[in-house]
Design an enzyme around this catalytic site. Structure first.
Site, PDB file in Angstrom:
ATOM      1  N   ALA A  12     -22.575 -22.345  42.324  1.00 41.27           N
ATOM      2  CA  ALA A  12     -21.107 -22.185  42.372  1.00 41.27           C
ATOM      3  C   ALA A  12     -20.738 -20.700  42.356  1.00 41.27           C
ATOM      4  O   ALA A  12     -19.902 -20.264  41.589  1.00 41.27           O
ATOM      5  CB  ALA A  12     -20.463 -22.900  41.181  1.00 41.27           C
ATOM      6  N   GLY A  16     -21.065 -20.416  47.506  1.00 42.30           N
ATOM      7  CA  GLY A  16     -20.914 -21.863  47.300  1.00 42.30           C
ATOM      8  C   GLY A  16     -19.490 -22.246  46.929  1.00 42.30           C
ATOM      9  O   GLY A  16     -18.922 -23.195  47.502  1.00 42.30           O
ATOM     10  N   VAL A  92     -27.824 -21.004  46.166  1.00 41.33           N
ATOM     11  CA  VAL A  92     -28.200 -20.299  44.941  1.00 41.33           C
ATOM     12  C   VAL A  92     -28.548 -18.854  45.268  1.00 41.33           C
ATOM     13  O   VAL A  92     -28.675 -18.485  46.431  1.00 41.33           O
ATOM     14  CB  VAL A  92     -29.387 -20.993  44.225  1.00 41.33           C
ATOM     15  CG1 VAL A  92     -29.021 -22.418  43.862  1.00 41.33           C
ATOM     16  CG2 VAL A  92     -30.636 -20.949  45.082  1.00 41.33           C
ATOM     17  N   ASN A  93     -28.692 -18.058  44.231  1.00 36.04           N
ATOM     18  CA  ASN A  93     -28.956 -16.649  44.474  1.00 36.04           C
ATOM     19  C   ASN A  93     -30.390 -16.404  44.942  1.00 36.04           C
ATOM     20  O   ASN A  93     -31.315 -17.088  44.525  1.00 36.04           O
ATOM     21  CB  ASN A  93     -28.627 -15.802  43.243  1.00 36.04           C
ATOM     22  CG  ASN A  93     -28.841 -16.558  41.950  1.00 36.04           C
ATOM     23  OD1 ASN A  93     -28.856 -17.790  41.933  1.00 36.04           O
ATOM     24  ND2 ASN A  93     -29.054 -15.829  40.884  1.00 36.04           N
ATOM     25  N   THR A  94     -30.541 -15.427  45.810  1.00 32.45           N
ATOM     26  CA  THR A  94     -31.857 -15.064  46.326  1.00 32.45           C
ATOM     27  C   THR A  94     -32.006 -13.544  46.237  1.00 32.45           C
ATOM     28  O   THR A  94     -32.013 -12.862  47.250  1.00 32.45           O
ATOM     29  CB  THR A  94     -32.009 -15.489  47.802  1.00 32.45           C
ATOM     30  OG1 THR A  94     -30.857 -15.015  48.521  1.00 32.45           O
ATOM     31  CG2 THR A  94     -32.119 -16.966  47.956  1.00 32.45           C
ATOM     32  N   LYS A 222     -28.736 -14.640  60.950  1.00 30.32           N
ATOM     33  CA  LYS A 222     -27.999 -14.231  59.764  1.00 30.32           C
ATOM     34  C   LYS A 222     -28.484 -12.868  59.277  1.00 30.32           C
ATOM     35  O   LYS A 222     -27.686 -11.964  59.007  1.00 30.32           O
ATOM     36  CB  LYS A 222     -28.170 -15.295  58.672  1.00 30.32           C
ATOM     37  CG  LYS A 222     -27.656 -14.905  57.324  1.00 30.32           C
ATOM     38  CD  LYS A 222     -26.151 -14.681  57.305  1.00 30.32           C
ATOM     39  CE  LYS A 222     -25.726 -14.154  55.956  1.00 30.32           C
ATOM     40  NZ  LYS A 222     -24.316 -13.999  55.787  1.00 30.32           N
ATOM     41  N   ALA A 225     -27.360 -10.211  61.872  1.00 30.54           N
ATOM     42  CA  ALA A 225     -25.928  -9.897  61.885  1.00 30.54           C
ATOM     43  C   ALA A 225     -25.632  -8.898  60.778  1.00 30.54           C
ATOM     44  O   ALA A 225     -24.966  -7.869  60.995  1.00 30.54           O
ATOM     45  CB  ALA A 225     -25.098 -11.169  61.690  1.00 30.54           C
ATOM     46  N   CYS A 278     -25.438  -8.520  50.140  1.00 33.91           N
ATOM     47  CA  CYS A 278     -26.175  -8.954  51.333  1.00 33.91           C
ATOM     48  C   CYS A 278     -26.860  -7.851  52.122  1.00 33.91           C
ATOM     49  O   CYS A 278     -28.017  -7.989  52.496  1.00 33.91           O
ATOM     50  CB  CYS A 278     -25.237  -9.700  52.273  1.00 33.91           C
ATOM     51  SG  CYS A 278     -24.770 -11.301  51.641  1.00 33.91           S
TER      52      CYS A 278
HETATM   53  C1  UDX Z   1     -21.132  -8.961  54.591  1.00 38.38           C
HETATM   54  C2  UDX Z   1     -20.874  -9.463  56.011  1.00 38.38           C
HETATM   55  O1  UDX Z   1     -19.733  -8.785  56.566  1.00 38.38           O
HETATM   56  C3  UDX Z   1     -20.660 -10.956  56.007  1.00 38.38           C
HETATM   57  O2  UDX Z   1     -20.519 -11.435  57.334  1.00 38.38           O
HETATM   58  C4  UDX Z   1     -21.850 -11.629  55.339  1.00 38.38           C
HETATM   59  O3  UDX Z   1     -21.638 -13.028  55.254  1.00 38.38           O
HETATM   60  C5  UDX Z   1     -22.071 -11.062  53.945  1.00 38.38           C
HETATM   61  O4  UDX Z   1     -22.220  -9.650  54.004  1.00 38.38           O
HETATM   62  P1  UDX Z   1     -19.571  -8.419  52.503  1.00 38.38           P
HETATM   63  O5  UDX Z   1     -20.808  -7.817  51.909  1.00 38.38           O
HETATM   64  O6  UDX Z   1     -18.779  -9.370  51.689  1.00 38.38           O
HETATM   65  O7  UDX Z   1     -19.934  -9.182  53.849  1.00 38.38           O
HETATM   66  O8  UDX Z   1     -18.561  -7.227  52.914  1.00 38.38           O
HETATM   67  P2  UDX Z   1     -18.406  -6.271  54.165  1.00 38.38           P
HETATM   68  O9  UDX Z   1     -16.985  -6.250  54.529  1.00 38.38           O
HETATM   69  O10 UDX Z   1     -19.358  -6.553  55.250  1.00 38.38           O
HETATM   70  O11 UDX Z   1     -18.736  -4.838  53.534  1.00 38.38           O
HETATM   71  C6  UDX Z   1     -20.026  -4.498  53.087  1.00 38.38           C
HETATM   72  C7  UDX Z   1     -20.040  -3.059  52.618  1.00 38.38           C
HETATM   73  O12 UDX Z   1     -19.897  -2.173  53.712  1.00 38.38           O
HETATM   74  C8  UDX Z   1     -18.893  -2.717  51.650  1.00 38.38           C
HETATM   75  O13 UDX Z   1     -19.384  -1.884  50.624  1.00 38.38           O
HETATM   76  C9  UDX Z   1     -17.914  -1.977  52.524  1.00 38.38           C
HETATM   77  O14 UDX Z   1     -17.117  -1.085  51.807  1.00 38.38           O
HETATM   78  C10 UDX Z   1     -18.856  -1.249  53.463  1.00 38.38           C
HETATM   79  N1  UDX Z   1     -18.223  -0.899  54.744  1.00 38.38           N
HETATM   80  C11 UDX Z   1     -17.811  -1.873  55.601  1.00 38.38           C
HETATM   81  C12 UDX Z   1     -18.050   0.439  55.081  1.00 38.38           C
HETATM   82  O15 UDX Z   1     -18.408   1.334  54.321  1.00 38.38           O
HETATM   83  N2  UDX Z   1     -17.461   0.739  56.291  1.00 38.38           N
HETATM   84  C13 UDX Z   1     -17.043  -0.211  57.167  1.00 38.38           C
HETATM   85  O16 UDX Z   1     -16.538   0.152  58.243  1.00 38.38           O
HETATM   86  C14 UDX Z   1     -17.220  -1.563  56.806  1.00 38.38           C
HETATM   87  P1  ADP Z   2     -23.990 -15.997  46.131  1.00 34.66           P
HETATM   88  O1  ADP Z   2     -23.293 -14.686  46.337  1.00 34.66           O
HETATM   89  O2  ADP Z   2     -25.145 -16.197  47.095  1.00 34.66           O
HETATM   90  O3  ADP Z   2     -23.072 -17.158  46.080  1.00 34.66           O
HETATM   91  P2  ADP Z   2     -24.191 -16.051  43.223  1.00 34.66           P
HETATM   92  O4  ADP Z   2     -25.182 -15.346  42.340  1.00 34.66           O
HETATM   93  O5  ADP Z   2     -22.751 -15.674  43.172  1.00 34.66           O
HETATM   94  O6  ADP Z   2     -24.753 -15.895  44.705  1.00 34.66           O
HETATM   95  O7  ADP Z   2     -24.259 -17.628  42.959  1.00 34.66           O
HETATM   96  C1  ADP Z   2     -25.432 -18.360  42.882  1.00 34.66           C
HETATM   97  C2  ADP Z   2     -25.269 -19.421  41.781  1.00 34.66           C
HETATM   98  O8  ADP Z   2     -26.378 -20.334  41.852  1.00 34.66           O
HETATM   99  C3  ADP Z   2     -25.252 -18.890  40.347  1.00 34.66           C
HETATM  100  O9  ADP Z   2     -24.039 -19.268  39.725  1.00 34.66           O
HETATM  101  C4  ADP Z   2     -26.479 -19.568  39.659  1.00 34.66           C
HETATM  102  O10 ADP Z   2     -26.221 -19.940  38.323  1.00 34.66           O
HETATM  103  C5  ADP Z   2     -26.669 -20.803  40.531  1.00 34.66           C
HETATM  104  N1  ADP Z   2     -28.026 -21.370  40.493  1.00 34.66           N
HETATM  105  C6  ADP Z   2     -29.195 -20.738  40.685  1.00 34.66           C
HETATM  106  N2  ADP Z   2     -30.234 -21.605  40.613  1.00 34.66           N
HETATM  107  C7  ADP Z   2     -29.701 -22.837  40.385  1.00 34.66           C
HETATM  108  C8  ADP Z   2     -30.251 -24.173  40.223  1.00 34.66           C
HETATM  109  N3  ADP Z   2     -31.560 -24.412  40.311  1.00 34.66           N
HETATM  110  N4  ADP Z   2     -29.385 -25.186  39.991  1.00 34.66           N
HETATM  111  C9  ADP Z   2     -28.052 -24.943  39.925  1.00 34.66           C
HETATM  112  N5  ADP Z   2     -27.491 -23.738  40.065  1.00 34.66           N
HETATM  113  C10 ADP Z   2     -28.280 -22.682  40.293  1.00 34.66           C
END
Ligand code: UDX
Ligand code: ADP
Ligand code: UDX
Length: 469
Positions: A12, A16, A92-94, A222, A225, A278
């Site tokens: 969550a 998620g 879940v987190n990776t 993914k 991108a 990411c």
């Molecule tokens: C990113 C991807 O955009 C998204 O598609 C993917 O699912 C998850 O990773 P996010 O990390 O949420 O999303 O934010 P994003 O807007 O991509 O920004 C990432 C970082 O780059 C931020 O720190 C942002 O400030 C920085 N950034 C972005 C810049 O410094 N300059 C830019 O022009 C754009």
């Molecule tokens: P993301 O940005 O990918 O959503 P987060 O760290 O915000 O990553 O969320 C991942 C969530 O998955 C955390 O809240 C964590 O507690 C949960 N989680 C990890 N492993 C499990 C598991 N085996 N069962 C249920 N929840 C889990």
């Protein structure tokens, strides 16, 4: 497979939670249960006051308010939700591994594997498993391996459905995505599973925007991108250093190149460095995969994106030190912003953490103001780096909930996050309460430098070569 009426999502978090909320909103006929081991998180998702949900995203509380209790549920009963669902999203987190082989580069799939094993143990009927977390290429095959050797006759189809939402705009991105990507097996059963997921998204996403591929293409797309996006930021940031040495201005250069339709105007904003959960992780994954296949040049090529980003964060900190007469020892520096970008309370890999760490090594006193990040998160981020004792981080950093207080008596302000509200502050008042010369280091090119200079500030905006005129 019959029509999907019950979905479960494991995890969550930032992906998620919002994704499932949107599915629930758009598909009232589907019951969506989001489960997590973290009880506090689930409690917050269920908070009576919908403004207290654990993920801050513009518009998200409205979506949750509409669907929660109707067909959207948050629960810690993981086993029950798995058992009941026809389709299970894994979200879940990776994180990047912090130990052993691949340390600092490969993704740690421990949590994914645990999920797969749990699903294998619980399931009594056929299910579709959807990878939502960003994963290294070929993770689906690992999940499949675990799920197909349970010996209980249950059939699983594994789909890859990477999420492309960006934080801060999650609701718009989910509501009107550029595309939805679904990867599945090219077998009759695989195709049925892909179609089941296509049918869910087709409730609101135009058909031509739903792309179907094989699992591997989907997983690799993914990573790529995100790698391409990060590469654009590192590319523009690499030019900021040239601009600062010459008469070129990064904003003018970005505009000039961005108007070429082949390049395009988006993602060319110079910054103190990209953050977020990411970009770095995904590139490190790409580098790790390339190296593991012996593709040295490919690995080096992408690794440079990270090297440039680390350089940019360090360079920004060094500029502050240099401009404060080569010492920040005992000096107060106010940080405007701690989140990795505006409109989110997420701080993972935020440039602010690394800039602060560097300045703390130089004995600076930092006072942080961020409209959405709580105090304990700032300390947790610094402690996570393990550079110094928690006590020392507490001594060196203050988190202040009033921006005017945060910069009172400071030598300099550093803008780390591009929050809109910073632009509207009473900058005269801020100037009056700072030590002189009052300096601003704008790591986001957010503020109107000329206006600030007219007040008396010395301003350095990233990618321009003037400190003061
Ligand atoms: C990113 C991807 O955009 C998204 O598609 C993917 O699912 C998850 O990773 P996010 O990390 O949420 O999303 O934010 P994003 O807007 O991509 O920004 C990432 C970082 O780059 C931020 O720190 C942002 O400030 C920085 N950034 C972005 C810049 O410094 N300059 C830019 O022009 C754009
Ligand atoms: P993301 O940005 O990918 O959503 P987060 O760290 O915000 O990553 O969320 C991942 C969530 O998955 C955390 O809240 C964590 O507690 C949960 N989680 C990890 N492993 C499990 C598991 N085996 N069962 C249920 N929840 C889990
Ligand atoms: C380029 C710039 O496009 C143009 O704006 C500038 O004024 C001069 O340099 P040009 O070299 O004529 O123009 O051709 P371009 O279409 O850019 O292609 C350059 C090379 O890249 C070609 O060898 C082309 O085959 C290759 N290329 C281009 C690819 O391999 N893949 C692509 O997607 C695009």
């Amino acid at each position: 497979m019959e029509n999907i009426t019950k979905i479960c999502c494991i995890g969550a978090g930032y992906v998620g939670g919002p994704t499932m909320a949107m599915i629930a909103k758009k598909c009232p006929h589907i019951q969506v249960t989001v489960v997590d081991l973290n009880e506090a998180r689930i409690k917050a998702w269920n908070d009576e006051d919908v403004n207290n949900i654990p993920v801050y995203e513009p518009g998200l509380s409205d979506v949750v308010a509409e669907a929660r209790g109707r067909n959207l549920f948050f629960s810690t009963e993981v086993d029950k939700a798995i058992d009941e669902a026809q389709m299970i999203f894994i979200s879940v987190n990776t994180p990047t591994k912090t130990y052993g082989a691949g340390k600092g580069q490969a993704a740690d799939l421990k949590w994914i594997e645990l999920c797969a094993r749990q699903i294998a143990n619980i399931s009594k009927d056929n299910k579709i498993i959807v990878e939502k977390s960003t994963l290294p290429v070929r993770t689906a095959s690992a999940i499949k391996d675990i799920l197909t050797h349970t010996g209980n006759g249950v059939q699983f189809q594994i789909l890859s459905n990477p999420e492309f939402l960006a934080e801060g705009t999650a609701v718009e991105d989910l509501d009107a995505p550029d595309r939805v990507l679904i990867g599945g097996d090219n077998t009759p059963e695989g195709k049925v599973a892909v179609q089941a997921l296509v049918d869910i998204y087709a409730n609101w996403v135009p058909k031509e925007r739903i792309l179907t591929t094989n699992v591997w293409s989907s997983e690799l797309s993914k990573l790529t991108a995100n790698a391409f996006l990060a590469q654009r930021v590192s590319s523009i940031n690499s030019l900021t250093e040239i601009c600062e040495q010459t008469e070129a201005d990064i904003n003018e250069v970005a505009k000039a190149i961005g108007t070429d339709s082949r390049i395009g105007p988006k993602f060319l904003k110079a910054s103190v460095g990209f953050g977020g959960s990411c970009f770095q992780k995904d590139i490190l994954n790409l580098v790790y995969i390339a190296r593991s296949y012996g593709l040295q040049e490919v690995a080096d090529y992408w690794e440079q994106v990270i090297i440039m980003n680390d350089h940019q964060k360090r360079r920004f900190a060094n500029q502050i030190i240099k401009n404060l007469y080569n010492t920040v020892n005992g000096k107060k520096i106010a940080f405007f912003g701690w989140a990795f970008k505006k409109d989110t309370n997420d701080t993972r890999e935020s440039a602010a953490i690394y800039v602060a760490d560097h300045l703390l090594n130089e004995q600076a006193h930092i006072s942080v103001y961020d409209p959405k990040v709580p105090e304990n998160q700032v300390y947790a981020d610094l402690d996570y780096l393990n550079t110094r004792e928690a006590e020392e981080n507490k001594a060196g950093v203050q988190v202040i909930t009033d921006p005017y207080e945060a910069c009172k008596g400071s030598h300099a302000i550093a803008v780390l996050t591009e929050w809109d509200e910073f632009k509207g502050y009473d900058w005269q008042r801020i100037y009056d309460n700072m030590l002189k010369p009052a300096k601003i280091f704008d790591g986001r090119n957010l503020l109107d430098a000329d206006k600030l200079r007219a007040i008396g500030f010395q301003v350095r905006s990233i990618g321009t070569n003037v400190l003061d005129k």
